[in-house]
Design a protein around this motif. Structure first.
Motif, PDB file in Angstrom:
ATOM      1  N   LYS A  48       5.255   2.111 -25.527  1.00 23.96           N
ATOM      2  CA  LYS A  48       4.273   3.105 -25.070  1.00 23.96           C
ATOM      3  C   LYS A  48       4.622   3.647 -23.678  1.00 23.96           C
ATOM      4  O   LYS A  48       4.652   4.854 -23.459  1.00 23.96           O
ATOM      5  CB  LYS A  48       2.862   2.478 -25.047  1.00 23.96           C
ATOM      6  N   SER A  49       4.873   2.714 -22.751  1.00 25.29           N
ATOM      7  CA  SER A  49       5.182   3.166 -21.382  1.00 25.29           C
ATOM      8  C   SER A  49       6.494   3.931 -21.351  1.00 25.29           C
ATOM      9  O   SER A  49       6.635   4.904 -20.598  1.00 25.29           O
ATOM     10  CB  SER A  49       5.264   1.969 -20.426  1.00 25.29           C
ATOM     11  N   THR A  50       7.450   3.502 -22.179  1.00 27.31           N
ATOM     12  CA  THR A  50       8.738   4.213 -22.233  1.00 27.31           C
ATOM     13  C   THR A  50       8.527   5.663 -22.677  1.00 27.31           C
ATOM     14  O   THR A  50       9.110   6.584 -22.094  1.00 27.31           O
ATOM     15  CB  THR A  50       9.699   3.477 -23.193  1.00 27.31           C
ATOM     16  N   PHE A 100      -0.793   6.026 -14.022  1.00 31.94           N
ATOM     17  CA  PHE A 100      -0.065   4.887 -14.555  1.00 31.94           C
ATOM     18  C   PHE A 100      -0.750   3.572 -14.207  1.00 31.94           C
ATOM     19  O   PHE A 100      -1.713   3.548 -13.457  1.00 31.94           O
ATOM     20  CB  PHE A 100       1.396   4.922 -14.106  1.00 31.94           C
ATOM     21  N   GLN A 101      -0.215   2.484 -14.803  1.00 26.40           N
ATOM     22  CA  GLN A 101      -0.926   1.203 -14.707  1.00 26.40           C
ATOM     23  C   GLN A 101      -1.156   0.773 -13.267  1.00 26.40           C
ATOM     24  O   GLN A 101      -2.225   0.328 -12.911  1.00 26.40           O
ATOM     25  CB  GLN A 101      -0.163   0.126 -15.485  1.00 26.40           C
ATOM     26  N   GLU A 102      -0.139   0.925 -12.452  1.00 21.00           N
ATOM     27  CA  GLU A 102      -0.316   0.659 -11.034  1.00 21.00           C
ATOM     28  C   GLU A 102      -0.654   1.998 -10.396  1.00 21.00           C
ATOM     29  O   GLU A 102       0.216   2.844 -10.225  1.00 21.00           O
ATOM     30  CB  GLU A 102       0.987   0.101 -10.438  1.00 21.00           C
ATOM     31  N   ALA A 172      -1.690   9.125 -19.328  1.00 20.60           N
ATOM     32  CA  ALA A 172      -2.393   7.963 -18.783  1.00 20.60           C
ATOM     33  C   ALA A 172      -1.906   6.705 -19.495  1.00 20.60           C
ATOM     34  O   ALA A 172      -1.979   6.608 -20.713  1.00 20.60           O
ATOM     35  CB  ALA A 172      -3.909   8.134 -18.951  1.00 20.60           C
ATOM     36  N   ASP A 173      -1.387   5.766 -18.709  1.00 18.53           N
ATOM     37  CA  ASP A 173      -0.830   4.537 -19.274  1.00 18.53           C
ATOM     38  C   ASP A 173      -1.828   3.394 -19.121  1.00 18.53           C
ATOM     39  O   ASP A 173      -1.990   2.849 -18.035  1.00 18.53           O
ATOM     40  CB  ASP A 173       0.477   4.189 -18.557  1.00 18.53           C
ATOM     41  N   GLU A 174      -2.490   3.053 -20.213  1.00 22.44           N
ATOM     42  CA  GLU A 174      -3.500   1.990 -20.221  1.00 22.44           C
ATOM     43  C   GLU A 174      -4.383   2.073 -18.976  1.00 22.44           C
ATOM     44  O   GLU A 174      -4.476   1.115 -18.199  1.00 22.44           O
ATOM     45  CB  GLU A 174      -2.818   0.621 -20.327  1.00 22.44           C
ATOM     46  N   PRO A 175      -5.046   3.225 -18.806  1.00 21.34           N
ATOM     47  CA  PRO A 175      -5.784   3.426 -17.551  1.00 21.34           C
ATOM     48  C   PRO A 175      -6.964   2.470 -17.401  1.00 21.34           C
ATOM     49  O   PRO A 175      -7.486   2.329 -16.301  1.00 21.34           O
ATOM     50  CB  PRO A 175      -6.272   4.873 -17.642  1.00 21.34           C
TER      51      PRO A 175
END
Ligand SMILES: Nc1ncnc2c1ncn2[C@@H]1O[C@H](COP(=O)(O)OP(=O)(O)O)[C@@H](O)[C@H]1O
Ligand SMILES: [Mg+2]
Length: 227
Positions: A48-50, A100-102, A172-175
């Motif tokens: 997913k993040s990739t 993003f996650q961070e 949005a990555d696992e916000p």
């Protein structure tokens, strides 16, 4: 005819694990039209993040073609790396908001100044940045620095920053991944409200299947052809 915001075709990506190549994406294609949302789901490590990193140019696919907001990127063309990187950087500055996650806040700036800076870099008016924080329930924290607020509050500030750009597309990555249930629900509600109000498109990587059902499209990376 509806204009696609994003079309990706034939994306492939391998990483190496020790000496072994590991295929993460295999012939992945997707399309997103204006105002639509897409949920990317799949177990941890499914890519997913990739995908999100590739769709905003932070990572290069081994093969594939991406057309996003009128810019085309093709792994087969001989375009020099820094030229493509400059086009991606411009898109991320002006048109693609990434959450993003961070949460990427500048530690030396208050939450409010982080949002203002983001708006200005995108060429937007920064007058209503305080309002944005208020609408996200963190108006009283506007003067605090990122290390003086909780992870959930930083996540909301990151959303305020992304929308302050007035972007055409948000990634949005696992916000809500690191938030407690109650905060996650509040942030999710705000994410969809803001998306509807701005009329922007959204790609959301999430573990949460309930959240995925709220998107117009759903792509499960655990069930890619070839995986
Ligand atoms: N920079 C990298 N180098 C090597 N392997 C990587 C790198 N980035 C991701 N991977 C691997 O690619 C796979 C997909 O990772 P990722 O896209 O982070 O998945 P997800 O976001 O779905 O958890 C995982 O097996 C991960 O270990
Ligand atoms: Mg991830």
């Amino acid at each position: 005819m509806v204009e696609p915001v994003l079309v990706a075709r034939g994306l492939n990506k391998q990483f190496r694990s020790g000496n072994q190549p590991v295929s993460v994406l295999s012939d992945l294609s997707l399309r997103l039209d204006r105002g639509e949302s897409l949920a990317l789901t799949g177990r941890s490590g499914s890519g997913k993040s990739t995908v999100l990193n590739i769709l905003c140019g932070l990572e290069q696919p081994d093969a594939g073609r991406i057309e996003v907001l009128g810019e085309a990127f093709d792994s087969r063309t001989q375009e020099r790396g820094h030229q493509a990187e400059a086009r991606w950087a411009k898109l991320r500055r002006q048109q693609i908001g990434v959450v993003f996650q961070e949460a990427n806040l500048m530690p030396a700036l208050s939450l409010l100044d982080n949002v203002r800076l983001r708006a200005r870099l995108a060429g937007q008016n920064d007058d209503d940045c305080r309002d944005r924080l208020e609408r996200l329930g963190i108006g009283e924290l506007a003067g605090r620095y990122p290390d003086q607020v909780s992870g959930g509050q930083r996540q909301r500030a990151a959303l305020a920053m992304a929308f302050a750009m007035n972007p055409a597309l948000i990634l949005a990555d696992e916000p809500t991944g690191s938030l407690d249930r109650h905060t996650a629900e509040a942030v999710t509600r705000q994410l969809f409200e803001l998306q509807a109000r701005h009329g922007c498109s959204l790609i959301l990587a999430t573990h949460d299947t309930e959240l995925a059902t709220r998107c117009s499209h759903h792509l499960d990376l655990g069930h890619q052809p070839g995986s």
